[in-house]
Design a protein around this motif. Structure first.
Motif, mmCIF file in Angstrom:
data_model
loop_
_atom_site.group_PDB
_atom_site.id
_atom_site.type_symbol
_atom_site.label_atom_id
_atom_site.label_comp_id
_atom_site.label_asym_id
_atom_site.label_seq_id
_atom_site.Cartn_x
_atom_site.Cartn_y
_atom_site.Cartn_z
ATOM 1 N N PHE B 34 25.513 -39.439 40.586
ATOM 2 C CA PHE B 34 26.715 -39.647 39.767
ATOM 3 C C PHE B 34 27.681 -38.506 40.004
ATOM 4 C CE2 PHE B 34 23.751 -42.059 36.907
ATOM 5 C CZ PHE B 34 24.411 -43.263 37.001
ATOM 6 N N HIS B 42 25.748 -35.265 40.829
ATOM 7 C CA HIS B 42 24.570 -35.080 39.993
ATOM 8 C C HIS B 42 23.518 -36.096 40.427
ATOM 9 C CE1 HIS B 42 22.064 -34.500 36.485
ATOM 10 N NE2 HIS B 42 22.126 -35.793 36.242
ATOM 11 N N ALA B 44 20.784 -38.148 39.695
ATOM 12 C CA ALA B 44 20.128 -38.660 38.490
ATOM 13 C C ALA B 44 18.753 -39.240 38.810
ATOM 14 C CB ALA B 44 20.998 -39.716 37.820
ATOM 15 N N PRO B 63 11.583 -37.594 29.483
ATOM 16 C CA PRO B 63 12.514 -36.935 28.575
ATOM 17 C C PRO B 63 13.910 -37.526 28.706
ATOM 18 C CG PRO B 63 12.042 -35.524 30.449
ATOM 19 C CD PRO B 63 11.112 -36.692 30.542
ATOM 20 N N SER B 64 14.697 -37.315 27.702
ATOM 21 C CA SER B 64 16.059 -37.824 27.690
ATOM 22 C C SER B 64 16.835 -37.230 28.870
ATOM 23 C CB SER B 64 16.681 -37.441 26.357
ATOM 24 O OG SER B 64 18.048 -37.538 26.421
ATOM 25 N N GLY B 65 17.552 -38.081 29.579
ATOM 26 C CA GLY B 65 18.354 -37.620 30.707
ATOM 27 C C GLY B 65 17.633 -37.652 32.038
ATOM 28 N N CYS B 66 16.400 -38.180 32.069
ATOM 29 C CA CYS B 66 15.670 -38.170 33.341
ATOM 30 C C CYS B 66 15.986 -39.393 34.192
ATOM 31 C CB CYS B 66 14.168 -38.063 33.101
ATOM 32 S SG CYS B 66 13.435 -39.564 32.436
ATOM 33 N N GLY B 67 16.837 -40.275 33.693
ATOM 34 C CA GLY B 67 17.261 -41.395 34.531
ATOM 35 C C GLY B 67 16.556 -42.707 34.234
ATOM 36 N N LYS B 68 15.877 -42.789 33.094
ATOM 37 C CA LYS B 68 15.158 -44.020 32.750
ATOM 38 C C LYS B 68 16.115 -45.206 32.655
ATOM 39 C CE LYS B 68 13.678 -42.345 28.758
ATOM 40 N NZ LYS B 68 14.279 -40.995 28.773
ATOM 41 N N SER B 69 17.189 -45.004 31.896
ATOM 42 C CA SER B 69 18.151 -46.100 31.725
ATOM 43 C C SER B 69 18.750 -46.483 33.062
ATOM 44 C CB SER B 69 19.268 -45.686 30.768
ATOM 45 O OG SER B 69 18.755 -45.447 29.492
ATOM 46 N N THR B 70 19.126 -45.481 33.843
ATOM 47 C CA THR B 70 19.738 -45.755 35.141
ATOM 48 C C THR B 70 18.815 -46.620 35.994
ATOM 49 O OG1 THR B 70 20.863 -43.640 34.987
ATOM 50 C CG2 THR B 70 20.793 -44.673 37.153
HETATM 51 N N1 LIG Z 1 27.857 -43.434 34.501
HETATM 52 C C1 LIG Z 1 27.430 -42.173 34.623
HETATM 53 N N2 LIG Z 1 28.238 -41.211 35.129
HETATM 54 C C2 LIG Z 1 27.815 -39.950 35.259
HETATM 55 N N3 LIG Z 1 26.600 -39.528 34.928
HETATM 56 C C3 LIG Z 1 25.725 -40.418 34.438
HETATM 57 C C4 LIG Z 1 26.107 -41.791 34.246
HETATM 58 N N4 LIG Z 1 25.037 -42.446 33.724
HETATM 59 C C5 LIG Z 1 24.053 -41.518 33.597
HETATM 60 N N5 LIG Z 1 24.459 -40.310 34.015
HETATM 61 C C6 LIG Z 1 23.643 -39.101 34.053
HETATM 62 O O1 LIG Z 1 22.458 -39.391 34.735
HETATM 63 C C7 LIG Z 1 21.337 -38.800 34.082
HETATM 64 C C8 LIG Z 1 20.348 -39.855 33.685
HETATM 65 O O2 LIG Z 1 20.886 -40.656 32.664
HETATM 66 P P1 LIG Z 1 20.088 -41.824 31.946
HETATM 67 O O3 LIG Z 1 19.629 -42.786 32.974
HETATM 68 O O4 LIG Z 1 20.926 -42.354 30.859
HETATM 69 O O5 LIG Z 1 18.838 -41.037 31.362
HETATM 70 P P2 LIG Z 1 17.801 -41.470 30.222
HETATM 71 O O6 LIG Z 1 17.974 -42.923 29.962
HETATM 72 O O7 LIG Z 1 16.460 -41.122 30.784
HETATM 73 O O8 LIG Z 1 18.098 -40.646 29.027
HETATM 74 C C9 LIG Z 1 21.890 -38.012 32.908
HETATM 75 O O9 LIG Z 1 22.004 -36.674 33.291
HETATM 76 C C10 LIG Z 1 23.235 -38.628 32.673
HETATM 77 O O10 LIG Z 1 24.122 -37.681 32.167
#
Ligand SMILES: Nc1ncnc2c1ncn2[C@@H]1O[C@H](COP(=O)(O)OP(=O)(O)O)[C@@H](O)[C@H]1O
Ligand SMILES: [Mg+2]
Lengths: 261, 281
Positions: B34, B42, B44, B63-70
């Motif tokens: 990203f 970054h 992710a 942990p939060s921010g590790c990219g699970k949602s992505t």
């Molecule tokens: N659209 C985006 N643009 C920039 N950074 C992103 C975007 N989506 C997620 N990130 C970054 O990617 C990392 C992983 O995000 P995310 O998948 O939401 O993590 P999780 O679901 O594990 O908390 C985070 O550091 C977040 O800030």
């Protein structure tokens, strides 16, 4: 049986009107100015205007222009605003354009438009169209921008195409905001309607008003102000009814916690 | 800039040991970069490879921010990866589709539709006749415990009820894979437990493939056949753990089961041992 609170709420608008008229009456009596008739004199002049066929035709012509200008503006502005809210490219193209038009009083454009299109209906309707468009575009744009992305994703997963998502998700989701813009647009339609008739005198409610002003018929002037004001109140009330019905799903429940009611 | 995954990280234990025939989702060396607001790249997700078996309940824990949602969004087709590819049934994922049904933490219900309207939306879009879609939807609403609420609008429901509607809405169009992104994360502990139980009951009936994102160790162990542990900065798969607990699982039995307790303790310890900032939960 109606509760006392409900009764007060029902009577409140009427009380406000009576209060306003009473203040007018007192102020007018105190000032003793020829160009400031009393409320009663102005109200007495209303039946004369509404009873006169010529005047009625004028007022109806005004309303027709207003309806057409408002209608076309809404039909063009909502899709444009929604597209701007969901596409960076569309927004980047139209935003600067609108920023230029926004602060210009639309009536100030009238002399130029009159040069091109004459003093007839088209010019006046176009000015109303311009006046209504901007708030409707702006609110549609903001409403579309605020639509939750996950909602669109949910729709995409169900198989909705981009165009279907715009019509079937962005439009309803942004509807409360769009209708707020339309309500502002409706008031602006009334304002631009009168100002356009002030500039291009020929027919209309504004024409009656300003002719009377020229001839020093101040009771007619103020009667017309009351008529135009009443039109505004009625249109707004009708619109508000429709709006409330369309977006009942989003209305916050209020009228409970205010401590001073 | 493209980030080309070099080699698999030493933690990764590819899950290709099972019969490849039953693999429904294959994630192959996926990386996601990203652009941050400071215009820096970054990373992710880094070099994620994972295979998900048909009918499995797989949790992604980290942990939060590790990219699970992505990662989940990539499988959903909502985000396309910077490099690597995800496949469903051997087909490259190029966009969202009704074979993958998302359930989001934010519910994302259509607020202008009633409960019934929301649940019917998918089947109607798929061309199911109105009467049939309605009958099915009413059944689903009953299954998620909301009988009597068919004509309520989302704003009139509690968080737990909204998530039940969201689940029913997604189940209604029969996706082959459920993609759940911390679906119970916004709920209070009590509601959360009840929804976990109900989800498990529903799942044990028809055994849809579920990819379930969570940052709760208990939740992951309680629900899953397999827990994918992720670590942060960059997001990687640390370990994949098979949860070998009998089904149907009953919460009151499981909490007393030493094997369950051992999984929870072991996974928590693994997170604590890592020197990362993020701890699970
Ligand atoms: N659209 C985006 N643009 C920039 N950074 C992103 C975007 N989506 C997620 N990130 C970054 O990617 C990392 C992983 O995000 P995310 O998948 O939401 O993590 P999780 O679901 O594990 O908390 C985070 O550091 C977040 O800030
Ligand atoms: Mg997340």
């Amino acid at each position: 049986m109606m509760s006392a609170a409900a009764l007060t709420r029902r009577a409140a608008p009427a009380l406000a009107c009576i209060g306003l008229l009473a203040t007018w009456q007192v102020a007018s009596l105190a000032l003793k100015n020829d160009s400031f008739p009393t409320a009663i004199e102005a109200i007495r002049a209303i039946p004369d205007i509404l009873g006169d066929k010529e005047s009625l035709i004028n007022i109806l012509a005004s309303l027709r222009r207003m309806a057409i200008g408002f209608g076309i503006a809404v039909l063009v502005s909502i899709p444009l605003g929604l597209l701007m809210g969901r596409s960076r490219a569309v927004a980047a193209f139209f935003n600067p354009l609108l920023m230029v038009i926004y602060p210009v009083p639309k009536a100030a454009l009238m002399p130029i438009i009159m040069l091109w299109l004459g003093v007839g209906d088209i010019t006046k309707t176009l000015v109303i169209f311009l006046g209504v468009s901007l708030p409707v575009i702006y609110h549609s744009f903001e409403g579309a921008k605020a639509v939750e992305e996950k909602m669109l994703w949910s729709g995409a997963a169900m198989g909705l195409s981009a165009a279907q998502r715009l019509v079937r998700i962005v439009l309803p989701a942004a509807l409360p905001e769009i209708l707020t813009g339309c309500r502002t647009g409706l008031v602006l339609a009334l304002i631009t309607m009168i100002t356009s008739e002030m500039i291009a005198r020929q027919s209309g409610a504004g024409n009656i008003l300003f002719n009377a002003l020229d001839m020093g018929q101040y009771d007619t002037v103020f009667a017309m102000i009351i008529i135009v004001g009443a039109m505004g109140i009625c249109l707004d009330a009708i619109f508000e009814r429709i709006r409330a019905r369309l977006v009942r799903w989003s209305e916050p429940q209020f009228d409970m916690p205010l401590s001073f009611s | 800039m493209k980030v080309v995954p070099s080699r698999s990280s030493e933690w990764v234990r590819p899950v290709a040991s099972q019969k490849p025939a039953s693999a429904i989702i294959e994630i192959d060396r996926v990386s996601q970069v990203f652009q941050t607001s400071t215009r820096k790249d970054h990373l992710a997700l880094s070099d994620i490879s994972l295979t998900i078996e048909e009918g499995a309940f797989v949790s992604i824990l980290g942990p939060s921010g590790c990219g699970k949602s992505t990662l989940l969004y990539i499988v959903g087709g909502f985000v396309s990866p910077t490099s690597g590819a995800a496949k469903i049934k051997g087909q490259a994922i190029t966009g969202p589709g009704p074979d993958r049904g998302p359930v989001f933490q934010e519910f994302a219900l259509f607020p202008w539709k009633t409960v019934l309207g929301n649940v019917m939306y998918g089947p109607r879009q798929q061309g199911v006749r109105a009467t049939e879609a309605e009958a099915q939807s009413r059944g689903l609403i009953e299954m998620v415990g909301l009988k009597g609420y068919e004509n309520f609008y989302p704003k009139e429901l509690s968080g737990g009820m909204k998530q039940r509607v969201a689940l029913a809405r997604t189940l209604a169009y029969h996706p082959e894979v459920l993609l759940m992104d911390e679906p119970f994360g916004a709920l209070d502990a009590h509601t959360r437990t009840r929804l976990q139980n109900d989800l498990l009951n529903i799942w044990e009936r028809d055994r849809k493939t579920v990819l379930f994102v969570t940052h709760s160790v208990d939740e992951a162990v309680f629900l899953s056949d397999k827990v994918v542990m992720m670590s942060k900065s960059p997001g990687r798969i640390r370990q994949v753990i098979d949860i070998d607990l009998p089904r149907p699982r009953r919460r009151n039995e499981l909490l007393l089961d030493p094997r369950y307790q051992k999984y929870v303790v072991d996974i928590e310890r693994m997170f604590d041992e890592s020197d990362e900032t993020g701890s699970p939960s």
